[in-house]
Write a protein that holds these residues in place. Sequence first.
Motif: not given
Length: 311
Positions: A157-160, A208-209, A219-221, A231-232
């Motif tokens: 999960v990318w984004g907190a 980190a990818v 999941l990128i958000l 990231l994509c």
Amino acid sequence: MFDLGVLRTAVRQHGAVARVVIADVKGSSPREVGAAMLVWAGGQSGTIGGGALEFQAATRARAMLGAGGTRLDHEALGPSLGQCCGGAVTLLTEVYDAQNLPDAGDVIARAVDGSAMPLAVKRLIDRARGQGVMPSPQLLQGWMVEPVARPTRQLWVWGAGHVGRALVDVLAPLPGLAITWVDTAAERFPETLPDTARALPVPDPGLAVALAPKDAEHLILTYSHALDLDLCHRLLTHGFSACGLIGSATKWARFRARLGALGHSTQSIARIDCPIGNPSLGKHPQAIAIGVASAFLSRRPDALLMETTGT
């Protein structure tokens, strides 16, 4: 499955902990064989379902904490419990503390009736060790046999932010899931994380990818469209099992054009899902999380091959 990690954490935090597991089912039941809950002096976690069934089982389990031990109960899911399922369940309750936690392994098998290990159980264990064929949870000739829970899906999960937190809250309790949660700084994460999630603060998340397994789901958000695009791009180059991107149709149209300019084919770009979730549910973070979780479960990979005594 026997979640040894969750049990160890509960024992460390609460001392004596009773584990109640559905050992057998006849007819209709609110949960399946292997469903379990943990009970300690001041609380409980997990569920065996059934309302009154669970309340009664938790009360019995809590009364066992002082003396310890094991007990087997056969419960008809009928009028005596105020239920109308029509089936019956067998519940195994075991009290654990720091001295009697099971050893780590692929399968946890133990006698319920004090008998020696039967040949049928030995065969299940041998197949698990030699061929990697895990047994289904079952009560077999006086022995309870359960495979140890292992992550079968890796989710990054990318984004907190608000949506990231809602997503992790919804997805973290799912069995067989390990979550790697990435953002730019440690303070962006909540103070307490679920047992199934690990925080990975990285000033430049794109770096980190390279650490992600190539069969991971993503999941990128993030808070930044530029970071989302990076990231994509990196994930398309790196490889993934599935990838979702939060955003509108307009955002995705722009991203498709930019990713194409970066050298990615139309077919490759189409592997990224955008928008994610179910727009009809609304834009509240929890609503987005519910829609995304539904899609995540719908593409669930084939379950691990399970061995039963009937095969």
